[in-house]
Scaffold this motif. Structure first.
Motif, PDB file in Angstrom:
ATOM      1  N   ALA A 181       3.621   2.872  -7.448  1.00  0.00           N
ATOM      2  CA  ALA A 181       2.829   2.050  -6.535  1.00  0.00           C
ATOM      3  C   ALA A 181       1.560   2.776  -6.089  1.00  0.00           C
ATOM      4  CB  ALA A 181       3.667   1.675  -5.308  1.00  0.00           C
ATOM      5  N   LYS A 182       0.595   1.996  -5.628  1.00  0.00           N
ATOM      6  CA  LYS A 182      -0.599   2.572  -5.012  1.00  0.00           C
ATOM      7  C   LYS A 182      -0.327   2.756  -3.530  1.00  0.00           C
ATOM      8  CE  LYS A 182      -3.858   0.615  -8.326  1.00  0.00           C
ATOM      9  NZ  LYS A 182      -5.067  -0.228  -8.530  1.00  0.00           N
ATOM     10  N   TYR A 183      -1.072   3.664  -2.889  1.00  0.00           N
ATOM     11  CA  TYR A 183      -0.856   3.946  -1.467  1.00  0.00           C
ATOM     12  C   TYR A 183      -2.122   3.663  -0.673  1.00  0.00           C
ATOM     13  CZ  TYR A 183      -0.032   6.456   2.903  1.00  0.00           C
ATOM     14  OH  TYR A 183       0.094   6.775   4.232  1.00  0.00           O
ATOM     15  N   ILE A 184      -1.933   3.074   0.503  1.00  0.00           N
ATOM     16  CA  ILE A 184      -3.059   2.781   1.382  1.00  0.00           C
ATOM     17  C   ILE A 184      -2.593   2.858   2.838  1.00  0.00           C
ATOM     18  CG2 ILE A 184      -2.669   0.277   1.365  1.00  0.00           C
ATOM     19  CD1 ILE A 184      -5.776  -0.010   1.224  1.00  0.00           C
ATOM     20  N   GLU A 185      -3.466   3.341   3.728  1.00  0.00           N
ATOM     21  CA  GLU A 185      -3.132   3.434   5.156  1.00  0.00           C
ATOM     22  C   GLU A 185      -3.890   2.363   5.925  1.00  0.00           C
ATOM     23  OE1 GLU A 185      -3.732   7.499   6.443  1.00  0.00           O
ATOM     24  OE2 GLU A 185      -1.973   8.195   5.305  1.00  0.00           O
ATOM     25  N   THR A 186      -3.174   1.704   6.831  1.00  0.00           N
ATOM     26  CA  THR A 186      -3.735   0.554   7.547  1.00  0.00           C
ATOM     27  C   THR A 186      -3.517   0.641   9.055  1.00  0.00           C
ATOM     28  OG1 THR A 186      -1.663  -0.700   7.374  1.00  0.00           O
ATOM     29  CG2 THR A 186      -3.262  -0.968   5.581  1.00  0.00           C
ATOM     30  N   SER A 187      -4.265  -0.193   9.763  1.00  0.00           N
ATOM     31  CA  SER A 187      -4.055  -0.371  11.199  1.00  0.00           C
ATOM     32  C   SER A 187      -4.376  -1.822  11.554  1.00  0.00           C
ATOM     33  CB  SER A 187      -4.961   0.553  12.016  1.00  0.00           C
ATOM     34  OG  SER A 187      -4.947   0.177  13.390  1.00  0.00           O
TER      35      SER A 187
ATOM     36  N   GLY B 177       1.096   2.833   4.665  1.00  0.00           N
ATOM     37  CA  GLY B 177       1.350   3.606   5.872  1.00  0.00           C
ATOM     38  C   GLY B 177       0.609   2.950   7.020  1.00  0.00           C
ATOM     39  N   HIS B 178       1.354   2.353   7.947  1.00  0.00           N
ATOM     40  CA  HIS B 178       0.738   1.544   9.008  1.00  0.00           C
ATOM     41  C   HIS B 178       0.572   2.346  10.312  1.00  0.00           C
ATOM     42  CE1 HIS B 178       0.743  -2.333  11.557  1.00  0.00           C
ATOM     43  NE2 HIS B 178      -0.433  -2.170  11.005  1.00  0.00           N
ATOM     44  N   LYS B 179      -0.283   1.819  11.174  1.00  0.00           N
ATOM     45  CA  LYS B 179      -0.624   2.405  12.481  1.00  0.00           C
ATOM     46  C   LYS B 179      -1.458   3.676  12.319  1.00  0.00           C
ATOM     47  CE  LYS B 179       3.600   0.436  14.456  1.00  0.00           C
ATOM     48  NZ  LYS B 179       4.805   0.641  15.300  1.00  0.00           N
ATOM     49  N   SER B 180      -2.427   3.624  11.411  1.00  0.00           N
ATOM     50  CA  SER B 180      -3.302   4.780  11.168  1.00  0.00           C
ATOM     51  C   SER B 180      -4.193   5.094  12.363  1.00  0.00           C
ATOM     52  CB  SER B 180      -4.172   4.531   9.931  1.00  0.00           C
ATOM     53  OG  SER B 180      -4.976   3.376  10.097  1.00  0.00           O
ATOM     54  N   ASP B 181      -4.283   4.179  13.328  1.00  0.00           N
ATOM     55  CA  ASP B 181      -5.075   4.437  14.535  1.00  0.00           C
ATOM     56  C   ASP B 181      -4.403   5.475  15.433  1.00  0.00           C
ATOM     57  OD1 ASP B 181      -3.593   2.410  16.848  1.00  0.00           O
ATOM     58  OD2 ASP B 181      -3.307   1.928  14.740  1.00  0.00           O
ATOM     59  N   LEU B 182      -3.108   5.701  15.238  1.00  0.00           N
ATOM     60  CA  LEU B 182      -2.366   6.667  16.063  1.00  0.00           C
ATOM     61  C   LEU B 182      -2.306   8.027  15.359  1.00  0.00           C
ATOM     62  CD1 LEU B 182       0.560   4.302  17.153  1.00  0.00           C
ATOM     63  CD2 LEU B 182      -1.524   4.859  18.433  1.00  0.00           C
ATOM     64  N   GLU B 183      -3.463   8.541  14.976  1.00  0.00           N
ATOM     65  CA  GLU B 183      -3.542   9.772  14.184  1.00  0.00           C
ATOM     66  C   GLU B 183      -2.883  10.957  14.882  1.00  0.00           C
ATOM     67  OE1 GLU B 183      -4.203  12.279  11.108  1.00  0.00           O
ATOM     68  OE2 GLU B 183      -4.546  10.116  11.091  1.00  0.00           O
TER      69      GLU B 183
ATOM     70  N   VAL C 243       3.838  11.644   9.112  1.00  0.00           N
ATOM     71  CA  VAL C 243       3.880  11.634   7.645  1.00  0.00           C
ATOM     72  C   VAL C 243       2.481  11.910   7.103  1.00  0.00           C
ATOM     73  CG1 VAL C 243       4.430  10.299   5.570  1.00  0.00           C
ATOM     74  CG2 VAL C 243       5.762   9.948   7.669  1.00  0.00           C
ATOM     75  N   GLY C 244       2.365  12.933   6.281  1.00  0.00           N
ATOM     76  CA  GLY C 244       1.074  13.294   5.717  1.00  0.00           C
ATOM     77  C   GLY C 244       0.668  12.384   4.566  1.00  0.00           C
ATOM     78  N   GLN C 245      -0.626  12.286   4.337  1.00  0.00           N
ATOM     79  CA  GLN C 245      -1.123  11.405   3.283  1.00  0.00           C
ATOM     80  C   GLN C 245      -0.655  11.843   1.899  1.00  0.00           C
ATOM     81  OE1 GLN C 245      -5.301  10.460   3.518  1.00  0.00           O
ATOM     82  NE2 GLN C 245      -5.398   9.806   1.383  1.00  0.00           N
ATOM     83  N   LYS C 246      -0.697  13.147   1.629  1.00  0.00           N
ATOM     84  CA  LYS C 246      -0.293  13.628   0.306  1.00  0.00           C
ATOM     85  C   LYS C 246       1.176  13.353   0.032  1.00  0.00           C
ATOM     86  CE  LYS C 246      -3.779  17.226  -0.363  1.00  0.00           C
ATOM     87  NZ  LYS C 246      -4.014  18.678  -0.593  1.00  0.00           N
ATOM     88  N   GLU C 247       2.008  13.506   1.057  1.00  0.00           N
ATOM     89  CA  GLU C 247       3.440  13.230   0.904  1.00  0.00           C
ATOM     90  C   GLU C 247       3.675  11.753   0.598  1.00  0.00           C
ATOM     91  OE1 GLU C 247       7.649  14.013   3.286  1.00  0.00           O
ATOM     92  OE2 GLU C 247       5.739  14.064   4.393  1.00  0.00           O
ATOM     93  N   ALA C 248       2.922  10.892   1.298  1.00  0.00           N
ATOM     94  CA  ALA C 248       3.058   9.450   1.079  1.00  0.00           C
ATOM     95  C   ALA C 248       2.567   9.073  -0.315  1.00  0.00           C
ATOM     96  CB  ALA C 248       2.287   8.679   2.145  1.00  0.00           C
ATOM     97  N   GLU C 249       1.470   9.691  -0.739  1.00  0.00           N
ATOM     98  CA  GLU C 249       0.931   9.414  -2.079  1.00  0.00           C
ATOM     99  C   GLU C 249       1.926   9.829  -3.161  1.00  0.00           C
ATOM    100  OE1 GLU C 249      -2.751  11.509  -1.989  1.00  0.00           O
ATOM    101  OE2 GLU C 249      -3.875   9.800  -1.154  1.00  0.00           O
TER     102      GLU C 249
END
Length: 204
Positions: free
Chosen positions: A139-145, A114-120, A125-131
């Motif tokens: 797959a594993k899930y990680i949020e990035t910026s 999940g990219h652009k985590s700086d734009l909170e 999209v919520g973290q739990k939904e993405a997970e």
């Protein structure tokens, strides 16, 4: 950086996702340490190259690409969506399916990003939904910026580790007809893969 010859494994990784999710920005941030301000167009580069040690003394060369023609010859797929763009999240299953249909019969390792985590404040999209989606895709899930460099190295290290684990387990192995993984290690340095081959030869 060490010479190109100083690697033990080479992994090809394909960046997957809608055109606006920031694939080039993430690649530039990871390989060059810079933030690409304009993301309207993908930079015209076939491969980005980066080296890392997956564990002490084991050097990995990553070939990173956003080009669809490399689907079949990729060992790993980074499934990317924009946290502020729900449509890009909903496209992930399509990207995953497209790669899975292309790479048969080879195994591909995935990480969901999940990219652009700086734009909170603009998150859609919520973290739990993405997970949950990541789990359904194995797959594993990680949020990035790319802007703040948050988890950028971690995302690529995670995917590299997942590929290496697939090699250790025998799900994936170097193949002359496939460029997803190349190996310079001698056979005796690949005990688990060699052991599995011996078992198959001995079974009757």
């Amino acid at each position: 950086m060490a010479a190109d010859s100083a690697w033990h494994y080479q992994f090809r990784i394909i960046m997957l996702g809608d055109s606006t999710v920031g694939k080039s920005s993430l690649l530039k941030c990871y390989t060059e340490g810079v933030f690409l301000e304009s993301t309207s167009q993908t930079v015209g580069v076939d491969f980005y190259v980066h080296f890392l040690e997956i564990k002490p003394g084991l050097r990995i060369k990553l070939q990173l690409s956003v080009t669809r023609s490399y689907y079949r010859n990729s060992a790993g797929g980074m499934l990317m969506f924009d946290l502020t763009n729900r449509v890009s999240f909903e496209s992930i299953k399509k990207w995953h399916q497209e790669v899975m249909e292309t790479v048969k019969p080879y195994h591909v390792a995935f990480v969901l990003v999940g990219h652009k985590s700086d734009l909170e404040a603009e998150r859609k999209v919520g973290q739990k939904e993405a997970e949950k989606l990541a789990s359904s895709l194995g797959a594993k899930y990680i949020e990035t910026s790319a802007k703040t460099s948050q988890n950028v190295k971690e995302a690529f290290q995670t995917l590299t580790s997942v590929i290496y684990e697939a090699l250790e387990s025998g799900k994936m192995r170097p193949n002359e007809q496939w460029d997803g993984v190349k190996c310079k290690l001698p056979p005796e340095a690949q005990p688990k893969v060699q052991e599995e081959r011996r078992k198959k030869k001995c079974s009757c």
